[in-house]
Design a protein around this motif. Sequence first.
Motif: not given
Length: 59
Positions: A13, A42, A15-16, A35, A39, A20-25
Amino acid sequence: MREPAKLLPTVWVMRTASGHFYPIQPSDRCRPEDHGLLNPHVVSIEDANGKVLWRRVMQ
């Protein structure tokens, strides 16, 4: 020739700074710090259980 990366059976996950947040695999070649450094929005990266894997050092 190098073997292709393999996706791991988990998510991270991202976190910005805006909350906000977004998942990556991730793949077997991923490192959380890579990462995060690529970014700038983040501020932290957590595993699927909420454990912080990487946190941006604010100066």
